[in-house]
Motif scaffolding. Structure first.
Motif, mmCIF file in Angstrom:
data_model
loop_
_atom_site.group_PDB
_atom_site.id
_atom_site.type_symbol
_atom_site.label_atom_id
_atom_site.label_comp_id
_atom_site.label_asym_id
_atom_site.label_seq_id
_atom_site.Cartn_x
_atom_site.Cartn_y
_atom_site.Cartn_z
ATOM 1 N N ARG A 197 0.838 -1.210 0.000
ATOM 2 C CA ARG A 197 0.000 0.000 0.000
ATOM 3 C C ARG A 197 0.872 1.258 0.000
ATOM 4 O O ARG A 197 0.604 2.202 -0.732
ATOM 5 N N TYR A 249 -4.021 5.796 -6.768
ATOM 6 C CA TYR A 249 -4.358 4.470 -6.245
ATOM 7 C C TYR A 249 -5.138 4.593 -4.942
ATOM 8 O O TYR A 249 -4.762 5.349 -4.054
ATOM 9 N N PHE A 261 -7.075 1.946 -2.132
ATOM 10 C CA PHE A 261 -7.431 0.595 -1.688
ATOM 11 C C PHE A 261 -8.773 0.600 -0.989
ATOM 12 O O PHE A 261 -9.106 1.534 -0.267
ATOM 13 N N VAL A 299 -10.821 -6.621 2.022
ATOM 14 C CA VAL A 299 -9.716 -7.466 1.594
ATOM 15 C C VAL A 299 -10.022 -8.918 1.946
ATOM 16 O O VAL A 299 -10.431 -9.211 3.059
ATOM 17 N N ALA A 357 -7.103 -7.662 -2.818
ATOM 18 C CA ALA A 357 -7.511 -6.341 -2.353
ATOM 19 C C ALA A 357 -8.110 -5.547 -3.508
ATOM 20 O O ALA A 357 -7.438 -5.332 -4.515
ATOM 21 N N LEU A 416 -8.865 -2.441 -5.599
ATOM 22 C CA LEU A 416 -8.023 -1.272 -5.789
ATOM 23 C C LEU A 416 -8.607 -0.450 -6.924
ATOM 24 O O LEU A 416 -9.157 -0.999 -7.871
#
Length: 196
Positions: A115, A125, A127, A131, A140, A142
């Motif tokens: 991350r 990016y 997240f 997860v 995960a 993304l």
């Protein structure tokens, strides 16, 4: 009420948590289960064994992420090095797999580093919190800007594989940029964790 004698590995690990988390209290529930209480929050710690009954596994459920917020991942990963005068316990701890919220400690550290790497590469990016975890593998969700994808990280003994799973077809330039970033992150993780 008689004192519950717990497995030595569990007892040692729970004491490390108790000493590291200020004002925490421990409730021994059975030979294989303890609860560390930090105010109203709890950390459930259970010792399990493999099919042979020899190799221990400690499973920690920490919904409030106290272990992570207290920076206890690395101390738990090297917990065996803190044992003095008891070689048997030291060897047992070294052989024990510690799993926190579904991931072994090294894979959790790998995920945090991944991350951080993606954050350094681009602010685009993002997240998701959803997860999927399987001890040494995770998926995960993304986003790269508005483009959703799934990141798959597999932490094997010899290497770390990071692969993008594109949920829908993306522009070729965007796909190429994401794949290049994933390759950079995989390389950085392997250099850091696998000394490769």
């Amino acid at each position: 009420m008689s004192e519950i004698n717990q497995y030595p590995v569990l007892d040692y690990l729970v004491n490390v948590l108790k000493n590291a988390i200020a004002d925490s209290k421990v409730e021994k529930q059975s030979q294989s289960v303890s609860v560390v209480k930090d105010g109203n929050d709890i950390i459930h710690v259970e010792q399990l064994f493999d099919e042979s009954g020899n190799k221990a596994k400690i499973v920690i459920t920490d919904k409030k992420l106290i272990v992570i917020s207290e920076d206890l991942l690395e101390p738990l990963q090297t917990i065996h090095t803190t044992v003095k005068g008891n070689e048997g316990l030291k060897k047992e701890l070294e052989a024990t797999t510690i799993i926190i919220n579904g991931l072994d400690i090294e894979t959790e550290l790998v995920f945090q580093a991944a991350r951080d790497c993606f954050d350094e590469l681009s602010d685009s990016y993002e997240f998701s919190k959803n997860v999927e975890k399987e001890v040494s593998k995770l998926k995960a969700p993304l986003k790269f800007g508005a483009n959703p994808l799934e990141l798959i990280i597999v932490n094997d003994a010899a290497s770390i594989q990071v692969t993008p799973n594109f949920i829908k077809a993306l522009d070729a330039g965007v796909t190429k940029a994401i794949e290049a970033d994933v390759a950079k992150v995989q390389n950085a993780l392997n250099k850091h964790f696998k000394k490769g």
